[in-house]
Design a protein around this motif. Structure first.
Motif, PDB file in Angstrom:
ATOM      1  N   GLN A 143       0.820  -1.209   0.000  1.00  0.00           N
ATOM      2  CA  GLN A 143       0.000   0.000   0.000  1.00  0.00           C
ATOM      3  C   GLN A 143       0.855   1.261   0.000  1.00  0.00           C
ATOM      4  N   LYS A 144       1.993   1.245   0.688  1.00  0.00           N
ATOM      5  CA  LYS A 144       2.874   2.418   0.725  1.00  0.00           C
ATOM      6  C   LYS A 144       3.400   2.760  -0.663  1.00  0.00           C
ATOM      7  N   ILE A 145       3.726   1.748  -1.454  1.00  0.00           N
ATOM      8  CA  ILE A 145       4.197   1.983  -2.825  1.00  0.00           C
ATOM      9  C   ILE A 145       3.069   2.557  -3.674  1.00  0.00           C
ATOM     10  N   ARG A 146       1.860   2.024  -3.534  1.00  0.00           N
ATOM     11  CA  ARG A 146       0.725   2.574  -4.287  1.00  0.00           C
ATOM     12  C   ARG A 146       0.489   4.032  -3.894  1.00  0.00           C
ATOM     13  N   ASP A 147       0.614   4.338  -2.599  1.00  0.00           N
ATOM     14  CA  ASP A 147       0.461   5.729  -2.149  1.00  0.00           C
ATOM     15  C   ASP A 147       1.539   6.626  -2.765  1.00  0.00           C
ATOM     16  N   GLN A 148       2.780   6.145  -2.818  1.00  0.00           N
ATOM     17  CA  GLN A 148       3.870   6.915  -3.423  1.00  0.00           C
ATOM     18  C   GLN A 148       3.600   7.159  -4.908  1.00  0.00           C
ATOM     19  N   MET A 149       3.094   6.135  -5.604  1.00  0.00           N
ATOM     20  CA  MET A 149       2.762   6.294  -7.022  1.00  0.00           C
ATOM     21  C   MET A 149       1.697   7.359  -7.202  1.00  0.00           C
ATOM     22  N   ARG A 150       0.628   7.272  -6.408  1.00  0.00           N
ATOM     23  CA  ARG A 150      -0.482   8.215  -6.515  1.00  0.00           C
ATOM     24  C   ARG A 150       0.004   9.643  -6.252  1.00  0.00           C
ATOM     25  N   LEU A 151       0.810   9.818  -5.223  1.00  0.00           N
ATOM     26  CA  LEU A 151       1.315  11.149  -4.904  1.00  0.00           C
ATOM     27  C   LEU A 151       2.261  11.686  -5.978  1.00  0.00           C
ATOM     28  N   ALA A 152       3.075  10.817  -6.563  1.00  0.00           N
ATOM     29  CA  ALA A 152       4.019  11.251  -7.597  1.00  0.00           C
ATOM     30  C   ALA A 152       3.290  11.675  -8.875  1.00  0.00           C
ATOM     31  N   VAL A 153       2.189  11.000  -9.204  1.00  0.00           N
ATOM     32  CA  VAL A 153       1.417  11.359 -10.398  1.00  0.00           C
ATOM     33  C   VAL A 153       0.546  12.572 -10.106  1.00  0.00           C
ATOM     34  N   GLY A 154      -0.151  12.544  -8.988  1.00  0.00           N
ATOM     35  CA  GLY A 154      -1.100  13.604  -8.656  1.00  0.00           C
ATOM     36  C   GLY A 154      -2.364  13.483  -9.495  1.00  0.00           C
ATOM     37  N   THR A 155      -3.358  14.262  -9.176  1.00  0.00           N
ATOM     38  CA  THR A 155      -4.611  14.199  -9.935  1.00  0.00           C
ATOM     39  C   THR A 155      -4.546  14.985 -11.235  1.00  0.00           C
ATOM     40  N   ARG A 156      -3.502  15.812 -11.378  1.00  0.00           N
ATOM     41  CA  ARG A 156      -3.288  16.588 -12.608  1.00  0.00           C
ATOM     42  C   ARG A 156      -1.813  16.492 -12.992  1.00  0.00           C
ATOM     43  N   PRO A 157      -1.447  15.439 -13.730  1.00  0.00           N
ATOM     44  CA  PRO A 157      -0.048  15.326 -14.135  1.00  0.00           C
ATOM     45  C   PRO A 157       0.364  16.404 -15.136  1.00  0.00           C
ATOM     46  N   ALA A 158      -0.619  17.052 -15.738  1.00  0.00           N
ATOM     47  CA  ALA A 158      -0.402  18.200 -16.626  1.00  0.00           C
ATOM     48  C   ALA A 158      -1.643  19.078 -16.513  1.00  0.00           C
ATOM     49  N   ALA A 159      -1.511  20.329 -16.889  1.00  0.00           N
ATOM     50  CA  ALA A 159      -2.605  21.286 -16.713  1.00  0.00           C
ATOM     51  C   ALA A 159      -3.888  20.859 -17.415  1.00  0.00           C
ATOM     52  N   ASP A 160      -3.762  20.142 -18.522  1.00  0.00           N
ATOM     53  CA  ASP A 160      -4.935  19.758 -19.299  1.00  0.00           C
ATOM     54  C   ASP A 160      -5.369  18.314 -19.080  1.00  0.00           C
ATOM     55  N   LEU A 161      -4.762  17.610 -18.130  1.00  0.00           N
ATOM     56  CA  LEU A 161      -5.086  16.205 -17.884  1.00  0.00           C
ATOM     57  C   LEU A 161      -5.491  15.985 -16.439  1.00  0.00           C
ATOM     58  N   GLN A 162      -6.593  15.277 -16.260  1.00  0.00           N
ATOM     59  CA  GLN A 162      -7.020  14.845 -14.935  1.00  0.00           C
ATOM     60  C   GLN A 162      -6.958  13.327 -14.891  1.00  0.00           C
ATOM     61  N   VAL A 163      -6.566  12.785 -13.737  1.00  0.00           N
ATOM     62  CA  VAL A 163      -6.566  11.334 -13.595  1.00  0.00           C
ATOM     63  C   VAL A 163      -7.293  10.944 -12.317  1.00  0.00           C
TER      64      VAL A 163
END
Length: 131
Positions: free
Chosen positions: A15-35
């Motif tokens: 779970q810690k690795i999944r959390d690190q992945m999520r935080l590194a990507v973020g909900t907006r990896p670019a201004a025009d992209l939401q994930v």
């Protein structure tokens, strides 16, 4: 490009690795992209989610156990003609040859750098995800 919402599947037994992945990507990896994220902790769960949902990108932990991201990537690539792009997170840069064997589109190395991770995810979504 529109402000489209993409689904990223995070796979790791930790779970810690999944959390690190999520935080590194973020909900907006670019201004025009939401994930948005969905998560899998086991090989079977990962395959089920890929078969059930519209996944735009797989972000896989190469060090997961007992089934690593390399095995998951290879299985998805072998089983599906419409495989989503795969980004494999590896522990050592020297393992990129294994990622090539698994036919992944990109690799990232632990620890994840948010700038590099976001840029890689954005590039993969822009290149491979349906418009």
């Amino acid at each position: 490009m529109s402000d489209r919402l993409y689904t990223v599947l995070l796979y790791s037994d930790d779970q810690k690795i999944r959390d690190q992945m999520r935080l590194a990507v973020g909900t907006r990896p670019a201004a025009d992209l939401q994930v948005e994220f969905i998560e899998a902790a086991t090989f079977d769960e990962c395959i089920r989610l890929v078969d059930t949902y519209e996944i735009h990108l797989l972000l896989l932990d190469g060090e997961a156990s007992p089934a690593g991201g390399i095995g998951v990537a290879r299985q998805v690539k072998d089983d599906r003609d419409d495989s989503p792009p795969v980004c494999l997170v590896i522990a050592r840069a020297a393992d990129r040859w294994l990622a090539a064997y698994a036919e992944v589109e990109a690799t990232l190395v632990h620890p994840l750098d948010p700038v590099t991770t976001g840029a890689t995810v954005a590039q993969l979504l822009r290149t491979y995800a349906p418009a």
